[in-house]
Design an enzyme around this catalytic site. Sequence first.
Site, PDB file in Angstrom:
ATOM      1  N   GLY A 266      14.950   2.616  10.491  1.00 11.28           N
ATOM      2  CA  GLY A 266      13.868   3.322   9.806  1.00 11.28           C
ATOM      3  C   GLY A 266      14.410   4.105   8.820  1.00 11.28           C
TER       4      GLY A 266
ATOM      5  N   LYS B 271      16.292   2.665  15.837  1.00 10.47           N
ATOM      6  CA  LYS B 271      15.785   2.338  17.212  1.00 10.47           C
ATOM      7  C   LYS B 271      16.293   0.887  17.646  1.00 10.47           C
ATOM      8  CE  LYS B 271      11.513   4.950  17.896  1.00 10.47           C
ATOM      9  NZ  LYS B 271      10.214   5.024  18.003  1.00 10.47           N
TER      10      LYS B 271
ATOM     11  N   TYR C 182      -1.335  -9.751   1.528  1.00 11.05           N
ATOM     12  CA  TYR C 182      -0.810  -8.807   0.727  1.00 11.05           C
ATOM     13  C   TYR C 182      -0.419  -9.393  -0.568  1.00 11.05           C
ATOM     14  CZ  TYR C 182       1.606  -4.168   0.708  1.00 11.05           C
ATOM     15  OH  TYR C 182       2.022  -2.783   0.394  1.00 11.05           O
TER      16      TYR C 182
ATOM     17  N   GLY D  87       7.112  -3.057   3.800  1.00 12.38           N
ATOM     18  CA  GLY D  87       7.923  -2.407   4.772  1.00 12.38           C
ATOM     19  C   GLY D  87       8.151  -3.416   6.039  1.00 12.38           C
TER      20      GLY D  87
ATOM     21  N   ASP E 154       8.856  -2.415   9.018  1.00 12.19           N
ATOM     22  CA  ASP E 154       8.318  -1.913  10.102  1.00 12.19           C
ATOM     23  C   ASP E 154       6.830  -1.739  10.176  1.00 12.19           C
ATOM     24  OD1 ASP E 154       8.197  -0.269   7.891  1.00 12.19           O
ATOM     25  OD2 ASP E 154       8.419   1.589   8.749  1.00 12.19           O
ATOM     26  N   ARG E 155       6.096  -1.691   8.955  1.00  8.33           N
ATOM     27  CA  ARG E 155       4.744  -1.974   8.933  1.00  8.33           C
ATOM     28  C   ARG E 155       4.140  -3.488   9.295  1.00  8.33           C
ATOM     29  NH1 ARG E 155       2.524  -0.723   2.960  1.00  8.33           N
ATOM     30  NH2 ARG E 155       0.626  -1.089   4.129  1.00  8.33           N
TER      31      ARG E 155
ATOM     32  N   THR F   2       7.753   8.910   9.708  1.00 10.52           N
ATOM     33  CA  THR F   2       8.062   9.977   8.521  1.00 10.52           C
ATOM     34  C   THR F   2       6.742   9.941   7.516  1.00 10.52           C
ATOM     35  OG1 THR F   2      10.304   9.415   8.819  1.00 10.52           O
ATOM     36  CG2 THR F   2       9.740   9.963   6.771  1.00 10.52           C
TER      37      THR F   2
ATOM     38  N   THR G 104       0.213  33.537   6.390  1.00  7.13           N
ATOM     39  CA  THR G 104       0.931  32.380   5.470  1.00  7.13           C
ATOM     40  C   THR G 104       1.192  31.204   6.438  1.00  7.13           C
ATOM     41  OG1 THR G 104       1.701  34.009   3.660  1.00  7.13           O
ATOM     42  CG2 THR G 104       2.586  31.735   3.800  1.00  7.13           C
TER      43      THR G 104
END
Length: 236
Positions: free
Chosen positions: A2, A7, A80, A87, A89-90, A113, A165
């Site tokens: 990734g 992994k 798509y 990606g 991973d998607r 991420t 803050t």
Amino acid sequence: MGSSRTKVAVFNSNELENQATLEAPIAEQLKDWLPDPHTIQACVLSSVASEDPALLSFLSSFPFFVQVEAGMRTPLKMAYESPETLGNDRLAAAIGAWFIHPGKDLLVIDAGTCITMDLVTHDATYHGGSISPGLMMRFRAMHQFTARLPLVSPSDDASLTGRNTAASIRSGAQNGILAEVDGMVARYRQQFPHLKVVLTGGDASFFESNLKFDIFVAPNLVLEGLNYILNEHTTH
């Protein structure tokens, strides 16, 4: 592989036997991690990182090796418009969710991420979804792109109204990202009333404990999806 982590996992048929997160150099780490590489009959690689010749050489030594790429055969029909930019991973997470919940309208959320959301409809069609900054990316961006805001870590107790803050940054990042995901799911459910939400990724536990709608959590969804892709190619 990734954006920030690599992994690896070993499956026996569809059963996950072992997994780990490795650091560079990946090929050497993988050789050390595998107890007996000679037992591996097939392997699949999905990477959004730059090509690693040493890793590709090692994986190619197994009896069967396939790399996830645009246009390859998968169990899902592709709606798509630019599959070459999708990606891996998607796609793997969407496939993993489909095998867990076949015949359902699915929203697959990968909280890593980036926060990715991907829609798979009950007719096994992948439609696409959305990409937005993940939790840690939001903290880092506020620090890096401003002159004086500090780098703040997430907290289990991020109040809605920050009284200093650091607390204000936590409120904006944590409560903001929760409101985003909650709102996106609500909008999808207006179109798909029986939508099932499947959650994975490194920050999955944060969303699971803070969102109030029904969520199916699948920590190893991308790995399981890659295993289904591998099985699809070794049996045909």
